[in-house]
Design a protein around this motif. Structure first.
Motif, PDB file in Angstrom:
ATOM      1  N   SER A 114       3.552  -7.745   1.675  1.00  0.00           N
ATOM      2  CA  SER A 114       3.471  -6.297   1.477  1.00  0.00           C
ATOM      3  C   SER A 114       4.383  -5.569   2.463  1.00  0.00           C
ATOM      4  CB  SER A 114       2.027  -5.814   1.653  1.00  0.00           C
ATOM      5  OG  SER A 114       1.198  -6.488   0.729  1.00  0.00           O
TER       6      SER A 114
ATOM      7  N   ASP B 296      -1.486  -6.142  -7.229  1.00  0.00           N
ATOM      8  CA  ASP B 296      -2.599  -6.665  -6.456  1.00  0.00           C
ATOM      9  C   ASP B 296      -3.799  -5.783  -6.690  1.00  0.00           C
ATOM     10  OD1 ASP B 296      -4.232  -7.796  -4.571  1.00  0.00           O
ATOM     11  OD2 ASP B 296      -2.657  -7.953  -3.056  1.00  0.00           O
TER      12      ASP B 296
ATOM     13  N   THR C 206      -3.427  -2.715  -1.320  1.00  0.00           N
ATOM     14  CA  THR C 206      -3.018  -2.366   0.057  1.00  0.00           C
ATOM     15  C   THR C 206      -1.959  -1.264   0.024  1.00  0.00           C
ATOM     16  OG1 THR C 206      -3.137  -4.745   0.454  1.00  0.00           O
ATOM     17  CG2 THR C 206      -2.278  -3.403   2.251  1.00  0.00           C
TER      18      THR C 206
ATOM     19  N   ASP D   4       5.435  -6.688  -5.112  1.00  0.00           N
ATOM     20  CA  ASP D   4       4.550  -7.333  -4.141  1.00  0.00           C
ATOM     21  C   ASP D   4       3.557  -8.151  -4.961  1.00  0.00           C
ATOM     22  OD1 ASP D   4       2.964  -8.053  -2.018  1.00  0.00           O
ATOM     23  OD2 ASP D   4       2.091  -6.062  -1.728  1.00  0.00           O
TER      24      ASP D   4
HETATM   25 MG   LIG Z   1      -0.298  -7.978   0.704  1.00  0.00          MG
END
Ligand SMILES: [Mg+2]
Ligand SMILES: Nc1ncnc2c1ncn2[C@@H]1O[C@H](COP(=O)(O)OP(=O)(O)O)[C@@H](O)[C@H]1O
Length: 236
Positions: free
Chosen positions: A15, A40, A44, A92
């Motif tokens: 990330s 994801d 995040t 990511d």
């Molecule tokens: Mg990550």
């Protein structure tokens, strides 16, 4: 161009690398619209982006997209519409658990797959057991993808000679995977800059009166530009 940061193992800097590549000086000179895509469910980057929006920071030519569905059609549709409007996509790509499907789609979709990895036997065996079988499958199904997978040594001591790390990985990696001639050094600034949704460049302005921190951020900005240049050189 589509660049993915992939690791089935967590905490290897995916990330951090994805965000900093998207907001790098280097990529922003080369591409006019950049999409940062998080695949994801934990989100995040989504939380970080929300912090940015709340603070009203200017995203420049970077847009953010979050795709959490593991359905192949939803994934492909999402990526397709993002690529219609962006000349660089940075993904990511998550690790364990639900990550497997994403990893497969994303690795097959990327022009370049960057695998952040520590110099440790633990990380190497995790790679050989989890990610490498997927890479082999992809290369078997789509032979043009050979030569598109690169390890980036991460958490490297800033004084460590980068060539030593590269030589090390070139020895231990299987033939489908090369090592980028660059490293991601370990620096405390990478753990601190992003509080409150800041980018490295914005953090630099916040700490401008502190000489020591400013020197650290400048080193970090240089690290990232070097990594970006190395990645684009491989992408040609
Ligand atoms: Mg990550
Ligand atoms: N180069 C680096 N030097 C020091 N700390 C780092 C570096 N890259 C990442 N970190 C820290 O390590 C942790 C994991 O990084 P992260 O990018 O979230 O990994 P991943 O996405 O692979 O799980 C975070 O706390 C991050 O701030």
């Amino acid at each position: 161009m589509v660049i993915g940061f992939v690791q089935t193992k967590g905490g290897t800097g995916k990330s951090t690398l994805a965000v900093n590549t998207a907001f790098s000086r280097y990529m922003n000179q080369k591409f006019s619209s950049i999409a940062l895509v998080e695949l994801d469910s934990q989100g995040t980057l989504k939380n970080w982006w929300q912090d940015r929006e709340e603070m009203g920071y200017d995203p420049g030519n970077v847009s953010f997209h979050h795709i959490s569905s593991t359905q192949k059609e939803v994934f492909q549709q999402g990526i397709k519409s993002i690529s219609d409007y962006n000349d660089l996509i940075i993904m990511d790509i998550p690790g364990e658990g639900t990550g497997k499907l994403h990893t497969r789609f994303a690795c097959a979709y990327c022009d370049l797959v960057i695998i952040p990895m520590r110099m440790s036997t633990n990380d190497e065996s995790a790679f050989m057991n989890n990610l490498y079988p997927l890479i082999k499958q992809i290369v078997r199904a789509v032979p043009e993808k050979k030569g598109r997978f690169f390890v980036l040594p991460v958490f490297v001591h800033p004084l460590q000679n980068w060539q030593t790390c590269v030589n090390y990985f070139e020895e231990v990696l299987p033939s489908q995977v090369a090592c980028l001639p660059a490293v991601f050094p370990s620096r405390s600034v990478y753990e601190n800059y992003n509080r409150k949704g800041l980018t490295l460049k914005e953090y630099a302005t916040v700490v401008a009166s502190n000489k020591k921190l400013t020197a650290q951020v400048e080193k970090a900005i240089t690290d990232i530009d070097k990594i970006c240049k190395t990645i684009l050189d491989r992408g040609r």
